[in-house]
Design a protein around this motif. Structure first.
Motif, PDB file in Angstrom:
ATOM      1  N   TRP A  27      -0.369   6.438  10.768  1.00 12.48           N
ATOM      2  CA  TRP A  27       0.114   5.693   9.607  1.00 12.48           C
ATOM      3  C   TRP A  27       1.627   5.561   9.684  1.00 12.48           C
ATOM      4  O   TRP A  27       2.339   6.561   9.853  1.00 12.48           O
ATOM      5  CB  TRP A  27      -0.233   6.403   8.306  1.00 12.48           C
ATOM      6  CG  TRP A  27      -1.672   6.395   7.889  1.00 12.48           C
ATOM      7  CD1 TRP A  27      -2.425   7.469   7.515  1.00 12.48           C
ATOM      8  CD2 TRP A  27      -2.533   5.262   7.757  1.00 12.48           C
ATOM      9  NE1 TRP A  27      -3.695   7.089   7.170  1.00 12.48           N
ATOM     10  CE2 TRP A  27      -3.793   5.723   7.301  1.00 12.48           C
ATOM     11  CE3 TRP A  27      -2.367   3.897   7.990  1.00 12.48           C
ATOM     12  CZ2 TRP A  27      -4.877   4.883   7.078  1.00 12.48           C
ATOM     13  CZ3 TRP A  27      -3.446   3.047   7.761  1.00 12.48           C
ATOM     14  CH2 TRP A  27      -4.682   3.534   7.323  1.00 12.48           C
ATOM     15  N   ARG A  28       2.096   4.326   9.546  1.00 14.96           N
ATOM     16  CA  ARG A  28       3.531   4.060   9.477  1.00 14.96           C
ATOM     17  C   ARG A  28       3.862   3.647   8.059  1.00 14.96           C
ATOM     18  O   ARG A  28       3.208   2.788   7.473  1.00 14.96           O
ATOM     19  CB  ARG A  28       3.920   2.944  10.463  1.00 14.96           C
ATOM     20  CG  ARG A  28       5.400   2.581  10.430  1.00 14.96           C
ATOM     21  CD  ARG A  28       5.746   1.640  11.577  1.00 14.96           C
ATOM     22  NE  ARG A  28       5.052   0.365  11.469  1.00 14.96           N
ATOM     23  CZ  ARG A  28       5.531  -0.697  10.822  1.00 14.96           C
ATOM     24  NH1 ARG A  28       6.705  -0.617  10.217  1.00 14.96           N
ATOM     25  NH2 ARG A  28       4.854  -1.823  10.784  1.00 14.96           N
ATOM     26  N   THR A  29       4.890   4.252   7.479  1.00 12.41           N
ATOM     27  CA  THR A  29       5.253   3.970   6.093  1.00 12.41           C
ATOM     28  C   THR A  29       5.983   2.634   5.987  1.00 12.41           C
ATOM     29  O   THR A  29       6.990   2.408   6.656  1.00 12.41           O
ATOM     30  CB  THR A  29       6.158   5.086   5.536  1.00 12.41           C
ATOM     31  OG1 THR A  29       5.486   6.336   5.667  1.00 12.41           O
ATOM     32  CG2 THR A  29       6.472   4.844   4.072  1.00 12.41           C
ATOM     33  N   LEU A  30       5.452   1.758   5.135  1.00 11.78           N
ATOM     34  CA  LEU A  30       6.113   0.476   4.861  1.00 11.78           C
ATOM     35  C   LEU A  30       7.027   0.568   3.649  1.00 11.78           C
ATOM     36  O   LEU A  30       8.102  -0.031   3.626  1.00 11.78           O
ATOM     37  CB  LEU A  30       5.061  -0.619   4.619  1.00 11.78           C
ATOM     38  CG  LEU A  30       4.186  -1.032   5.794  1.00 11.78           C
ATOM     39  CD1 LEU A  30       3.174  -2.084   5.336  1.00 11.78           C
ATOM     40  CD2 LEU A  30       5.014  -1.573   6.939  1.00 11.78           C
ATOM     41  N   ALA A  31       6.588   1.299   2.639  1.00 10.04           N
ATOM     42  CA  ALA A  31       7.376   1.417   1.407  1.00 10.04           C
ATOM     43  C   ALA A  31       6.857   2.598   0.617  1.00 10.04           C
ATOM     44  O   ALA A  31       5.673   2.921   0.666  1.00 10.04           O
ATOM     45  CB  ALA A  31       7.278   0.141   0.578  1.00 10.04           C
ATOM     46  N   ILE A  32       7.757   3.250  -0.118  1.00 12.28           N
ATOM     47  CA  ILE A  32       7.373   4.332  -1.016  1.00 12.28           C
ATOM     48  C   ILE A  32       8.182   4.221  -2.304  1.00 12.28           C
ATOM     49  O   ILE A  32       9.409   4.167  -2.274  1.00 12.28           O
ATOM     50  CB  ILE A  32       7.559   5.724  -0.365  1.00 12.28           C
ATOM     51  CG1 ILE A  32       7.214   6.823  -1.381  1.00 12.28           C
ATOM     52  CG2 ILE A  32       8.955   5.907   0.195  1.00 12.28           C
ATOM     53  CD1 ILE A  32       7.095   8.196  -0.779  1.00 12.28           C
ATOM     54  N   GLY A  33       7.466   4.107  -3.414  1.00  8.64           N
ATOM     55  CA  GLY A  33       8.127   4.033  -4.712  1.00  8.64           C
ATOM     56  C   GLY A  33       8.703   2.677  -5.054  1.00  8.64           C
ATOM     57  O   GLY A  33       8.597   2.227  -6.184  1.00  8.64           O
ATOM     58  N   ASP A  34       9.310   2.020  -4.098  1.00 10.05           N
ATOM     59  CA  ASP A  34       9.905   0.696  -4.296  1.00 10.05           C
ATOM     60  C   ASP A  34       9.150  -0.279  -3.396  1.00 10.05           C
ATOM     61  O   ASP A  34       9.373  -0.314  -2.190  1.00 10.05           O
ATOM     62  CB  ASP A  34      11.398   0.737  -3.948  1.00 10.05           C
ATOM     63  CG  ASP A  34      12.104  -0.582  -4.220  1.00 10.05           C
ATOM     64  OD1 ASP A  34      11.504  -1.446  -4.892  1.00 10.05           O
ATOM     65  OD2 ASP A  34      13.241  -0.754  -3.741  1.00 10.05           O
ATOM     66  N   LEU A  35       8.258  -1.064  -3.980  1.00 16.03           N
ATOM     67  CA  LEU A  35       7.317  -1.877  -3.206  1.00 16.03           C
ATOM     68  C   LEU A  35       7.721  -3.342  -3.234  1.00 16.03           C
ATOM     69  O   LEU A  35       7.712  -3.967  -4.284  1.00 16.03           O
ATOM     70  CB  LEU A  35       5.900  -1.729  -3.769  1.00 16.03           C
ATOM     71  CG  LEU A  35       5.417  -0.308  -4.082  1.00 16.03           C
ATOM     72  CD1 LEU A  35       4.001  -0.349  -4.640  1.00 16.03           C
ATOM     73  CD2 LEU A  35       5.496   0.587  -2.859  1.00 16.03           C
ATOM     74  N   SER A  36       8.038  -3.880  -2.079  1.00 18.11           N
ATOM     75  CA  SER A  36       8.317  -5.319  -1.998  1.00 18.11           C
ATOM     76  C   SER A  36       6.991  -6.070  -1.882  1.00 18.11           C
ATOM     77  O   SER A  36       5.964  -5.515  -1.466  1.00 18.11           O
ATOM     78  CB  SER A  36       9.192  -5.622  -0.784  1.00 18.11           C
ATOM     79  OG  SER A  36       8.475  -5.407   0.421  1.00 18.11           O
ATOM     80  N   LEU A  37       7.014  -7.352  -2.246  1.00 17.47           N
ATOM     81  CA  LEU A  37       5.805  -8.160  -2.100  1.00 17.47           C
ATOM     82  C   LEU A  37       5.405  -8.279  -0.639  1.00 17.47           C
ATOM     83  O   LEU A  37       4.220  -8.321  -0.302  1.00 17.47           O
ATOM     84  CB  LEU A  37       6.021  -9.547  -2.715  1.00 17.47           C
ATOM     85  CG  LEU A  37       6.231  -9.595  -4.228  1.00 17.47           C
ATOM     86  CD1 LEU A  37       6.327 -11.035  -4.695  1.00 17.47           C
ATOM     87  CD2 LEU A  37       5.112  -8.873  -4.959  1.00 17.47           C
ATOM     88  N   ASP A  38       6.389  -8.329   0.258  1.00 13.08           N
ATOM     89  CA  ASP A  38       6.093  -8.397   1.683  1.00 13.08           C
ATOM     90  C   ASP A  38       5.336  -7.151   2.130  1.00 13.08           C
ATOM     91  O   ASP A  38       4.354  -7.239   2.874  1.00 13.08           O
ATOM     92  CB  ASP A  38       7.403  -8.529   2.477  1.00 13.08           C
ATOM     93  CG  ASP A  38       7.164  -8.627   3.977  1.00 13.08           C
ATOM     94  OD1 ASP A  38       6.509  -9.593   4.408  1.00 13.08           O
ATOM     95  OD2 ASP A  38       7.617  -7.722   4.721  1.00 13.08           O
ATOM     96  N   ALA A  39       5.773  -5.973   1.657  1.00  8.98           N
ATOM     97  CA  ALA A  39       5.085  -4.734   2.022  1.00  8.98           C
ATOM     98  C   ALA A  39       3.671  -4.703   1.448  1.00  8.98           C
ATOM     99  O   ALA A  39       2.732  -4.250   2.116  1.00  8.98           O
ATOM    100  CB  ALA A  39       5.882  -3.533   1.528  1.00  8.98           C
ATOM    101  N   ILE A  40       3.504  -5.196   0.226  1.00  5.94           N
ATOM    102  CA  ILE A  40       2.173  -5.223  -0.389  1.00  5.94           C
ATOM    103  C   ILE A  40       1.220  -6.091   0.427  1.00  5.94           C
ATOM    104  O   ILE A  40       0.070  -5.715   0.673  1.00  5.94           O
ATOM    105  CB  ILE A  40       2.259  -5.732  -1.840  1.00  5.94           C
ATOM    106  CG1 ILE A  40       2.961  -4.685  -2.721  1.00  5.94           C
ATOM    107  CG2 ILE A  40       0.869  -6.039  -2.406  1.00  5.94           C
ATOM    108  CD1 ILE A  40       3.242  -5.155  -4.137  1.00  5.94           C
TER     109      ILE A  40
END
Length: 369
Positions: free
Chosen positions: A327-340
């Motif tokens: 698993w590679r972290t894309l975002a934590i706590g602050d979620l961009s629409l791109d990451a979603i």
């Protein structure tokens, strides 16, 4: 002058808030729906099916025979038949005693006595009774989403309806959250809910309260849960029912609220898409899954490529992507629409945790089925 909503001095822990809103929530009564309407709903307990096909069927055109009668037959040693063979078409019922279908060219019927020119094995060219659907099995296991392949099986069994659970989710959009409301509505339908969408006529407490129709199994509001001067969703909920918690120890989504109108649970989502996404996963889906009688959602355990650092006391929503078996972290706590949109899985780091070290196996909910 309208008094602005305020968050309490301390936020309600996520697990405490979830336990409170789930109290007394039970699976809704199953209904019978036409097959196309049942797609993506959650299956309820179903009656066992009869075997399909009910008897042996020919799957090719040819001669229906008994394999044991053809032992030793070849073009060099034709086997004369004591009785004329029976011709069958693909899809027709096999004659009594026949257990194979041989090709047209494997029988020489030109002379007065037909001769077989090849051996066959039992079941050759035949679909056995019960080979598609075994006697006594069900279309699918209760608690699972109905998928297109399940409908294929139901149609093959001759069913016109399926017994499923489809709770009514009333989605109330407060002006300003249209994009988020559309996203949550789509997600709720995909999860198996019957979505009834309406729009509050205004952002004031009276207008929102008027839209809080409790004739549903779950109410979700979009927007108006913050502490701005025109946020009034929590005040409206208080006027119509009970506020269980306003201010959840969840990042993003701390301004979410939970309540109840009569026996109907209410979740007030923030209007921002990323905050709504987080609250959807952390609070709305568990309530909806309880109403659906759904089994545990699919997860996958993989090691973390890098560590996840989290703030103690706040549950943090983390988006993950699968990369070379980890698993590679894309975002934590602050979620961009791109990451979603790019995430393969979501992980909610508990408020009691400081995070996870690199290499730790974490069990994350799969976003892409």
């Amino acid at each position: 002058m309208t008094t602005a909503q305020r968050l309490p001095a301390s936020l309600t822990p996520l697990d405490t808030a979830l336990a409170a809103v789930l109290r007394d929530v039970a699976a809704v009564t199953p209904v019978e729906l036409a097959l196309t309407e049942a797609l993506h709903c959650i299956a309820a307990e179903m009656a066992p099916l009869r075997a399909h096909p009910p008897q042996d069927l020919a799957v090719t055109d040819g001669w229906a025979m008994r394999a044991n009668d053809l032992v030793g037959a070849s073009s060099y040693a034709p086997l004369p038949l004591t009785a004329p063979p029976l011709w069958v078409e693909a899809g027709s019922t096999m004659p009594t005693g026949a257990d194979c279908v041989v090709d047209a060219g494997a029988v020489d019927a030109a002379g007065p006595i037909a001769q077989v020119l090849a051996e066959a094995i039992p079941g050759q060219g035949v679909r056995r009774a019960g080979s598609d659907i075994a006697e006594g099995r069900t279309v699918m296991e209760a608690g699972r989403p109905v998928l297109p392949r399940d409908l294929l099986l139901a149609r093959a069994a001759g069913l016109a309806t399926l017994r499923v659970r489809r709770p009514r989710l009333r989605l109330i959009n407060i002006p300003g959250g249209e994009a988020t409301a559309a996203f949550i509505a789509d997600a709720a339908r995909l999860a198996g809910a019957d979505v009834i969408r309406s729009d509050a006529p205004g952002r004031d407490a009276a207008a929102i309260a008027a839209a809080l129709d409790a004739s549903a199994d779950l109410i979700v509001t979009i927007g108006g849960s913050g502490v701005g001067r025109i946020d009034a969703a929590v005040a409206a909920l208080s006027a119509r029912g009970e506020v269980i918690a306003h201010g959840i120890a969840l990042q993003p989504g701390r301004t979410a609220a939970l309540g109840r109108i009569g026996t109907t649970p209410v979740v007030a989502l923030p209007g921002a898409p990323d905050h709504a996404f987080a609250v959807w996963w952390a609070l709305v889906l568990p309530v909806l899954d309880r109403l659906l009688g759904r089994g545990r959602r699919r997860t996958q355990a993989l090691p973390l490529a890098r560590k996840i650092a989290s703030t103690v006391g706040i549950a943090e929503v983390t988006l993950l992507a699968r990369l070379q078996g980890s698993w590679r972290t894309l975002a934590i706590g602050d979620l961009s629409l791109d990451a979603i949109t790019r995430a393969d899985a979501v992980l909610i780091v508990p408020g009691t945790s400081e995070g996870f070290a690199a290499g730790t196996d974490v069990d994350a909910y799969i976003l892409r089925e």
